[in-house]
Design an enzyme around this catalytic site. Structure first.
Site, PDB file in Angstrom:
ATOM      1  N   GLY A 129       0.801  -1.223   0.000  1.00 38.13           N
ATOM      2  CA  GLY A 129       0.000   0.000   0.000  1.00 38.13           C
ATOM      3  C   GLY A 129       0.831   1.268   0.000  1.00 38.13           C
ATOM      4  N   SER A 132       4.247   4.995  -4.699  1.00 44.28           N
ATOM      5  CA  SER A 132       4.661   6.396  -4.827  1.00 44.28           C
ATOM      6  C   SER A 132       4.477   7.139  -3.502  1.00 44.28           C
ATOM      7  CB  SER A 132       3.833   7.090  -5.919  1.00 44.28           C
ATOM      8  OG  SER A 132       4.249   6.637  -7.191  1.00 44.28           O
ATOM      9  N   GLY A 242      20.172   6.891  -5.923  1.00 43.51           N
ATOM     10  CA  GLY A 242      19.747   5.723  -6.694  1.00 43.51           C
ATOM     11  C   GLY A 242      19.242   6.097  -8.079  1.00 43.51           C
ATOM     12  N   ARG A 243      18.551   7.223  -8.133  1.00 45.37           N
ATOM     13  CA  ARG A 243      17.984   7.650  -9.411  1.00 45.37           C
ATOM     14  C   ARG A 243      19.067   7.952 -10.445  1.00 45.37           C
ATOM     15  NH1 ARG A 243      13.331  11.005  -6.098  1.00 45.37           N
ATOM     16  NH2 ARG A 243      12.068   9.131  -5.784  1.00 45.37           N
ATOM     17  N   GLN A 336      11.262  -1.107 -34.134  1.00 45.10           N
ATOM     18  CA  GLN A 336      10.681  -0.677 -35.407  1.00 45.10           C
ATOM     19  C   GLN A 336      11.700  -0.810 -36.551  1.00 45.10           C
ATOM     20  OE1 GLN A 336       7.535  -0.102 -35.344  1.00 45.10           O
ATOM     21  NE2 GLN A 336       7.264   0.412 -37.495  1.00 45.10           N
ATOM     22  N   ILE A 337      12.940  -0.447 -36.276  1.00 45.35           N
ATOM     23  CA  ILE A 337      13.980  -0.549 -37.310  1.00 45.35           C
ATOM     24  C   ILE A 337      14.210  -2.010 -37.696  1.00 45.35           C
ATOM     25  CG2 ILE A 337      16.477  -0.225 -37.728  1.00 45.35           C
ATOM     26  CD1 ILE A 337      16.174   2.432 -36.077  1.00 45.35           C
ATOM     27  N   GLY A 339      11.905  -4.191 -37.727  1.00 36.09           N
ATOM     28  CA  GLY A 339      10.680  -4.722 -38.322  1.00 36.09           C
ATOM     29  C   GLY A 339      10.245  -5.996 -37.609  1.00 36.09           C
ATOM     30  N   GLU A 363      12.297   3.128  -8.301  1.00 32.16           N
ATOM     31  CA  GLU A 363      12.996   4.263  -7.656  1.00 32.16           C
ATOM     32  C   GLU A 363      12.311   5.601  -7.949  1.00 32.16           C
ATOM     33  OE1 GLU A 363      17.178   4.080  -7.149  1.00 32.16           O
ATOM     34  OE2 GLU A 363      17.230   1.909  -7.465  1.00 32.16           O
ATOM     35  N   THR A 365       8.456   6.687  -9.889  1.00 33.40           N
ATOM     36  CA  THR A 365       7.903   6.704 -11.247  1.00 33.40           C
ATOM     37  C   THR A 365       8.219   8.043 -11.927  1.00 33.40           C
ATOM     38  OG1 THR A 365       5.872   7.673 -10.417  1.00 33.40           O
ATOM     39  CG2 THR A 365       5.929   5.269 -10.571  1.00 33.40           C
TER      40      THR A 365
END
Lengths: 380, 381
Positions: A129, A132, A242-243, A336-337, A339, A363, A365
């Site tokens: 619980g 964030s 940490g970030r 995408q490149i 394919g 760490e 959002t």
């Protein structure tokens, strides 16, 4: 302003790049597939001094700066994002808070095994619980004589199944809300500690994520980190560091997407020529490279601020926010490149995409990073 | 790695910031409204040595270096973007003459540009040669002591104000096309200019077409060697692009600052709108992208100062800064709501002004081409 690496920073880059390319990269696909914890790689990283890069040598670390740390993180993550997060948690979330808030006795006792890699650390803040809203801790710690008795559940804890030590947060005074949180250095072998089963994740599969259940766990008073009520401050300080590590991880993943896509685009022929000749492909490559360079500079800047003990919450959040979202964009372009081949596990592009996604979540959002940045600007 | 300004760079920033905020910003709306060339602002910049920042003191410059120049230009552009582009062209033209000119040319032209006595111009673009700059058709044919120039240039900043323009013209068509650079003085017979373009933004800057009708330029005004013009143009643009990146950042910072102070004051639903995450998110994204843009710009400038190749870094900085800056200005208008659309507030001007930064001195598309070629190993580096 100086944008050159120091000699030491250049050396660590060369060393870790060579290690990552030779020993980590060849195993990354298999580890992703099987979810195997890379014990042998963690041991080798320990031998190279990477488990406590910015910890002074006196406490068993490598005694380097945080720019060296993010350089190493990027190189490892370029090869394997899972291996990189194991490294990041140990450096930033286990060693750093002890270094910053531990007393001398704790630093002498707990840091050397962690910083040298004999022990592995983890960080127990998140709860079912309290994501964030990390101040909403339900885990409790009640003082009884020379011990605290801990009860509660932590979840999504990276390294939990292998960890020897956990930097753990619990409420010592519910009335005071986030000011009633206290930090403990928990020996994971203590009675009453149970590690839940490994989560089955979208990516970073070789890093183990599990819950920690605490049932009447006795923690000696000398293993309290900082003062009672200081826990939230310790958590925020620790995450600021940490970030920076996660930003570097994201840069590494983005670079993997770019380098793999670049190689593919030069080889793959359609309409009679390599697809790299088409502007549609060139634009994607140019945007990936540009954003990676932007992300890397933001990351280096935050690390540099931390090295000078300057405030760096905003800078860390900017680095993490930008790098993680740039990595996500780069990994989508990478697929995408390629394919159809990008969608197939034979190629690493789809793994980079799955691995990149977590950097926008753990760490803090992206939403929490934007909150930190806007508060700094609007209140400052 | 060291992410702090030197004492001197910091002093320049403080000085220029105060000048731009106290003297330029208050007049920027009027300059825009009347499309008035900010002559007095350029005089002030000249007095402070800010028009010759990339030229050594021996030639009248202040030799402050590319990093200091980026810092100063961003501050000036934040006050008045039209003044910023005037400053950018003066520095760029001066640097090109310093780097490629003969001693005699340096002595003759640099003092005029650095002192602000004359404006400079850089004339490469033509009606049919925009991104395809090598496709220019203006020709220069040698004839005795002169070259005879014939052709026309378009979208030339400072075109009708410049005392001297660096003009690119074809000196050889076959077997291989070769371009040369000329220093063309404004009073030369055969030059004419069109009427000022009616632009979306940067309305205080002078943009005109130039025509050369058998315009005789003395041979001593050839800049560099014959045939060296395209290389001179590309080198000059590498530096110019770092300047445009700085200009974008200056404009966008002004927009963010305005948006932040507006968001703190403006109340809706009983709260300052700064309390709403929708607004906070926009501010956080703009600030993050601009910090990244700034670091990319300073890195390119640093590489220039330290004598390293910086073509790719300049393109990376320019495409990122101009596009991030545009997004920041667009968000600023959005934060202001209806007021943002009104000329009473500065943010619509910032949005109009910044649009050109992703177009001139190489469109975003050209920057991406430069970057992709470098990645694919097809670059010149």
């Amino acid at each position: 302003m100086v944008f050159d690496l120091t000699e030491e920073q250049g050396m660590i880059q060369d060393m870790v790049r060579s290690f990552a390319q030779k020993e980590v990269l060849p195993k990354a696909a298999e580890m992703d597939e099987t979810g195997r914890y890379p014990e042998e790689l963690v041991r080798k990283m320990a031998e190279l001094g990477l488990m406590g890069i910015a910890v002074p040598e006196d406490y068993g670390g490598a005694g380097m700066d945080n720019i060296c740390y993010v350089i190493a993180m990027e190189e490892i993550a370029r090869a394997c994002a899972s291996t990189a997060v194991i490294l990041s948690v140990n450096n930033s979330l286990a060693c750093d808070p002890i270094l910053a808030f531990g007393n001398e006795e704790q630093k002498r006792r707990v840091l050397p095994p962690l910083a040298s890699g004999r022990h592995l650390g983890c960080f127990g803040l998140t709860e079912p619980g309290a994501g964030s809203d990390s101040g909403a801790q339900k885990t409790t710690a009640v003082r009884e004589g020379n011990h605290y008795v801990l009860n509660g559940t932590k979840n999504f804890i990276t390294n939990a199944p292998q960890a020897d030590t956990c930097i753990l947060f619990a409420m010592t005074d519910k009335e005071r809300k986030h000011k009633g949180i206290t930090t403990f250095i928990l020996n994971m072998k203590s009675n009453g500690v149970t590690v839940g089963k490994k989560e089955n994740k979208m990516g970073i599969n070789a890093s183990a994520t599990a819950s920690i259940i605490l049932e009447d766990v006795k923690v000696p008073v000398e293993d309290r980190l900082g003062n009672e009520g200081e826990g939230f401050k310790i958590a925020m300080h620790t995450l600021d560091g940490g970030r920076i590590g996660i930003a570097a991880q994201a840069v590494g993943i983005a670079r993997a997407s770019l380098e793999d896509a670049l190689a593919y685009a030069k080889e793959r022929k359609q309409f009679g020529q390599p697809i790299a000749n088409f502007q549609a492909i060139q634009w994607m490559l140019a945007d990936m490279a540009t954003e990676i360079e932007a992300a890397r500079l933001l990351t280096y800047r935050a690390a540099w601020q931390k090295d000078r003990n300057a405030r760096h919450s905003k800078e860390s959040s900017m680095a993490k926010l930008y790098a993680s979202e740039a990595a996500m964009r780069a990994s989508v372009k990478g697929i995408q490149i390629h394919g159809g081949y990008g969608y197939i596990k034979e190629y690493p592009a789809e793994r980079h995409f799955r691995d990149a996604k977590i950097t926008e979540i753990y760490e803090g959002t992206s939403e929490i990073q934007r909150l930190v940045i806007s508060q700094a600007l609007l209140k400052g | 790695m060291r992410f702090e300004l030197t004492g001197e760079q910091d002093q320049i920033r403080e000085m220029v910031r105060s000048l731009a905020r106290k003297e330029f910003a208050p007049k920027a709306a009027e300059i825009d409204e009347k499309s008035r060339y900010p002559e007095e602002n350029l005089k002030r910049l000249a007095e402070l040595g800010l028009l010759g920042m990339l030229i050594p003191e021996s030639h009248g410059g202040s030799d402050a270096g590319a990093v200091a120049y980026a810092i100063a230009l961003a501050e000036v552009a934040g006050g008045c973007a039209s003044t910023g582009v005037g400053m950018a062209v003066a520095n760029m033209a001066g640097e090109a003459i310093y780097r490629f000119g003969s001693e005699e040319q340096k002595r003759r032209f640099l003092p005029l540009l650095v002192s602000g006595t004359e404006a400079g111009a850089f004339a490469l673009t033509e009606p049919s040669a925009g991104s395809d700059a090598f496709g220019i058709s203006t020709v220069a044919v040698p004839d005795g002591d002169t070259y005879v120039l014939k052709g026309s240039k378009s979208f030339i900043t400072n075109g009708s104000r410049a005392g001297v323009a660096i003009v690119m013209a074809v000196t050889q068509k076959e077997p291989k096309k070769r371009i040369s650079a000329f220093l063309v003085e404004s009073e030369t017979r055969g030059i004419s200019h069109g009427k000022p373009e009616n632009k979306m933004g940067l309305r205080g800057s002078n943009t005109v077409s130039l025509s050369f009708d058998d315009c005789r330029v003395p041979k001593r005004n050839l800049l560099g060697e014959e045939g060296e013009g395209f290389r001179i143009a590309m080198k000059t643009l590498d530096g110019g692009r770092v300047g445009i990146a700085s200009q974008s950042i200056g404009i966008a910072r002004a927009a963010i600052e305005a948006a932040i102070s507006y968001a703190r004051e403006r109340r809706q639903f009983g709260n300052p709108i700064a309390d709403f995450q929708a607004i906070q998110w926009m501010i956080a994204d703009s600030a993050t992208e601009l910090d990244a843009a700034w670091l990319l710009t300073l890195r390119a400038a640093y590489r220039k100062d330290t004598g390293n190749p910086f073509t790719r870094e300049a393109s990376v900085a320019k495409v990122f800064a101009s596009e991030a800056g545009y997004r920041a200005c667009h968000r600023a208008v959005q934060i202001f709501g209806g007021y943002g659309y009104m000329r009473e507030y500065p943010v619509e001007r910032h949005l109009r002004d910044i649009k050109v930064t992703s177009i001139y001195e190489g469109t975003s598309e050209i920057q991406r081409t430069v970057i992709a070629r470098d990645l694919l190993g097809q670059g010149h580096r």
